[in-house]
Motif scaffolding. Sequence first.
Motif, PDB file in Angstrom:
ATOM      1  N   ASP A 140      65.758  34.358  26.723  1.00  0.00           N
ATOM      2  CA  ASP A 140      66.212  35.570  27.410  1.00  0.00           C
ATOM      3  C   ASP A 140      66.671  35.288  28.839  1.00  0.00           C
ATOM      4  O   ASP A 140      67.293  36.129  29.470  1.00  0.00           O
ATOM      5  N   HIS A 141      66.364  34.097  29.358  1.00  0.00           N
ATOM      6  CA  HIS A 141      66.808  33.724  30.705  1.00  0.00           C
ATOM      7  C   HIS A 141      67.393  32.302  30.716  1.00  0.00           C
ATOM      8  O   HIS A 141      67.290  31.584  31.705  1.00  0.00           O
ATOM      9  N   LEU A 142      68.033  31.933  29.603  1.00  0.00           N
ATOM     10  CA  LEU A 142      68.580  30.587  29.451  1.00  0.00           C
ATOM     11  C   LEU A 142      69.648  30.280  30.497  1.00  0.00           C
ATOM     12  O   LEU A 142      69.665  29.182  31.065  1.00  0.00           O
ATOM     13  N   ASN A 143      70.532  31.232  30.788  1.00  0.00           N
ATOM     14  CA  ASN A 143      71.593  30.981  31.777  1.00  0.00           C
ATOM     15  C   ASN A 143      71.005  30.689  33.153  1.00  0.00           C
ATOM     16  O   ASN A 143      71.470  29.793  33.869  1.00  0.00           O
ATOM     17  N   ARG A 144      69.984  31.424  33.532  1.00  0.00           N
ATOM     18  CA  ARG A 144      69.335  31.214  34.825  1.00  0.00           C
ATOM     19  C   ARG A 144      68.656  29.840  34.865  1.00  0.00           C
ATOM     20  O   ARG A 144      68.761  29.107  35.856  1.00  0.00           O
ATOM     21  N   LEU A 145      67.994  29.476  33.762  1.00  0.00           N
ATOM     22  CA  LEU A 145      67.336  28.168  33.701  1.00  0.00           C
ATOM     23  C   LEU A 145      68.347  27.024  33.750  1.00  0.00           C
ATOM     24  O   LEU A 145      68.151  26.039  34.460  1.00  0.00           O
ATOM     25  N   THR A 146      69.412  27.164  32.988  1.00  0.00           N
ATOM     26  CA  THR A 146      70.452  26.130  32.964  1.00  0.00           C
ATOM     27  C   THR A 146      71.025  25.948  34.367  1.00  0.00           C
ATOM     28  O   THR A 146      71.168  24.814  34.847  1.00  0.00           O
ATOM     29  N   HIS A 147      71.324  27.051  35.034  1.00  0.00           N
ATOM     30  CA  HIS A 147      71.851  26.981  36.397  1.00  0.00           C
ATOM     31  C   HIS A 147      70.847  26.293  37.328  1.00  0.00           C
ATOM     32  O   HIS A 147      71.213  25.434  38.131  1.00  0.00           O
ATOM     33  N   PHE A 148      69.588  26.669  37.216  1.00  0.00           N
ATOM     34  CA  PHE A 148      68.540  26.099  38.064  1.00  0.00           C
ATOM     35  C   PHE A 148      68.459  24.588  37.893  1.00  0.00           C
ATOM     36  O   PHE A 148      68.475  23.837  38.867  1.00  0.00           O
ATOM     37  N   TYR A 149      68.370  24.131  36.650  1.00  0.00           N
ATOM     38  CA  TYR A 149      68.232  22.691  36.414  1.00  0.00           C
ATOM     39  C   TYR A 149      69.496  21.922  36.804  1.00  0.00           C
ATOM     40  O   TYR A 149      69.407  20.831  37.377  1.00  0.00           O
ATOM     41  N   GLU A 150      70.653  22.476  36.530  1.00  0.00           N
ATOM     42  CA  GLU A 150      71.892  21.793  36.918  1.00  0.00           C
ATOM     43  C   GLU A 150      72.009  21.722  38.445  1.00  0.00           C
ATOM     44  O   GLU A 150      72.478  20.721  38.989  1.00  0.00           O
TER      45      GLU A 150
END
Length: 173
Positions: A140-150
Amino acid sequence: MSFPRLLELESEKTQEERQDELENMEFQVFRMRENMKEISKKYEIVGIDQTKQDHWVIVFKDADDEQAQLMVNDCEGPFKGHWDSCMQLEFKDERTVHINDIKGPEDRGYGSILMNHLKDLVKEFNYQYITGDLVERDWDHLNRLTHFYEKHNFDVEVDYDHQKGEIIWYGDL
């Protein structure tokens, strides 16, 4: 932000705004001192940092040979025995630290502070990699996580069909 621009913004503040900022900073420093006394009774203090909202935070850890918690306490309030944000870690082998979970409120800057301190610790103890998994509960928050890790220079691989993924950091090359 450039120094001249910073000075310009500062000069636009009223005397009352500057006084409020000074009083807030003095209060946070007092609170930080008191919180550090309490935290150091049980945990190892790793450092202090400042959030994007200019709140001072204390970074501390609890670790053994197999796992660790890297935690943040915001000095806006007293330390009451628990963290404001936490990164749960596992030592996979002599080269790899694995992130099991990151807990805490969103958009406060705590995650980035924890990640920066984790990278410093990884370098200090000669680990080579930081890994982690993206799991179904993260979807449900994959986009936020992807942005954070990148943003933190991780390679992020996502399997959308099976709702899972992996992250890996090879060090700042």
